[in-house]
Design a protein around this motif. Structure first.
Motif, short mmCIF file in Angstrom:
data_model
loop_
_atom_site.label_atom_id
_atom_site.label_comp_id
_atom_site.label_asym_id
_atom_site.label_seq_id
_atom_site.Cartn_x
_atom_site.Cartn_y
_atom_site.Cartn_z
N LEU A 159 0.83 -1.21 0.00
CA LEU A 159 0.00 0.00 0.00
C LEU A 159 0.86 1.26 0.00
CD1 LEU A 159 -2.80 -0.95 2.57
CD2 LEU A 159 -3.06 -0.61 0.10
N TYR A 160 1.98 1.19 0.72
CA TYR A 160 2.87 2.34 0.79
C TYR A 160 3.42 2.69 -0.60
CZ TYR A 160 7.15 5.00 1.61
OH TYR A 160 8.15 5.94 1.55
N CYS A 202 2.13 1.81 -3.46
CA CYS A 202 1.05 2.13 -4.40
C CYS A 202 0.42 3.49 -4.10
CB CYS A 202 -0.03 1.05 -4.34
SG CYS A 202 0.51 -0.56 -4.98
N GLN A 203 0.37 3.85 -2.81
CA GLN A 203 -0.25 5.11 -2.39
C GLN A 203 0.72 5.87 -1.50
OE1 GLN A 203 -3.27 6.21 -3.32
NE2 GLN A 203 -3.78 4.40 -4.52
N ARG A 204 1.88 6.20 -2.02
CA ARG A 204 2.93 6.80 -1.22
C ARG A 204 2.53 8.13 -0.61
NH1 ARG A 204 9.02 6.38 -3.35
NH2 ARG A 204 8.24 4.25 -3.49
N GLN A 205 1.66 8.86 -1.28
CA GLN A 205 1.25 10.17 -0.76
C GLN A 205 0.15 10.05 0.30
OE1 GLN A 205 0.22 12.48 -4.20
NE2 GLN A 205 2.34 12.93 -4.72
N LYS A 206 -0.43 8.87 0.43
CA LYS A 206 -1.51 8.66 1.39
C LYS A 206 -1.02 8.02 2.68
CE LYS A 206 -4.56 10.09 -1.62
NZ LYS A 206 -5.26 11.39 -1.46
N LEU A 207 0.10 7.34 2.64
CA LEU A 207 0.61 6.62 3.80
C LEU A 207 2.10 6.88 3.93
CD1 LEU A 207 -0.45 4.59 5.93
CD2 LEU A 207 0.38 2.75 4.46
N THR A 218 -9.52 5.24 11.33
CA THR A 218 -10.04 5.67 10.03
C THR A 218 -11.47 6.18 10.15
OG1 THR A 218 -10.58 3.35 9.56
CG2 THR A 218 -8.54 4.20 8.65
N LYS A 246 -7.78 16.65 -0.26
CA LYS A 246 -6.56 16.86 -1.04
C LYS A 246 -5.37 17.20 -0.16
CE LYS A 246 -9.36 18.64 -4.88
NZ LYS A 246 -9.59 19.79 -5.78
#
Length: 227
Positions: free
Chosen positions: A153-154, A156-161, A189, A207
């Motif tokens: 997940l990190y 794939c979604q580096r800006q989220k996690l 969450t 955002k």
């Protein structure tokens, strides 16, 4: 032991507040006396009593009357809660639990203000957990699968996690095992979703980076209250 646990937790939390404020500024957490951030006046010992001093001073410096940063008071209150909750559970070592909660509180402060977590802050918890962690083969496989999933997940979604979030969740799942960690994540969450829903700027919030660790801290305290 109950009183000792609370005193130990509050004092550790008070030191944790110093760590949270000084490490990002690259100040020593060992050398140097505590002082007012505004007038730089050195504080007397009776002005550094956890919780009591803040209340007696009405949240203001005794010399220049500028407001004291509330994060110190909040982390000391967290220490009080941690001491109580650690004393009323039998799942894990109470002192290691206190150390972990205070570590999480320190990281919550740096994450909230700087969106960053300094790895050195995690060392006390990491060392303490290694001493008391007990694993079955099933626990080991669950821990490995969980953290590999987080790693995917990190990337794939580096800006989220953030990487620091992964480190904390890895420690939590090592110490409290997977079931409680997943419950903490669900509560955290849910709190974030509620914040976004009721935020006046919820469209903008989607955002903007949201610090995860403060919500993990609140979620953990809520979860431990029901053990």
């Amino acid at each position: 032991m109950f009183i000792f646990n609370i005193l130990f937790s509050i004092c550790l939390a008070s030191f944790g507040g110093v760590v949270a404020l000084r490490v990002p500024q690259q100040e020593s957490i060992i050398w140097g006396h505590s002082h007012c951030d505004y007038c730089q006046h050195q504080l007397a010992w009776y002005q550094m009593l956890p919780i009591i001093s803040y209340l007696c001073l009405h949240g203001r410096c005794a010399y220049c009357k500028q407001p004291i940063k509330p994060v110190i008071f909040l982390i000391e209150i967290t220490g009080l809660i941690a001491g109580i909750e650690a004393s009323h559970q039998q799942l894990v070592n109470p002192y290691v639990l206190i150390i972990f909660i205070i570590t999480l509180a320190v990281c919550a402060i740096t994450d909230w203000y700087y969106l960053a977590i300094w790895p050195v802050i995690l060392l006390p918890s990491f060392i303490s957990i290694l001493f008391v962690a007990s694993f079955t083969a099933r626990d080991g496989w669950e821990w490995l699968f969980f953290n590999l999933t987080l790693l995917i997940l990190y990337f794939c979604q580096r800006q989220k996690l953030g990487w620091g979030d992964l480190e904390i969740l890895a420690l939590m799942s090592l110490f409290l095992k997977l079931k409680i960690t997943l419950e903490v994540i669900i509560i955290a969450t849910s709190l974030i979703v509620i914040k976004i829903i009721f935020s006046k700027k919820r469209l903008v919030s989607l955002k903007v980076a949201i610090p995860l660790v403060p919500y993990l801290l609140i979620a953990l305290l809520v979860r431990l209250a029901f053990i």
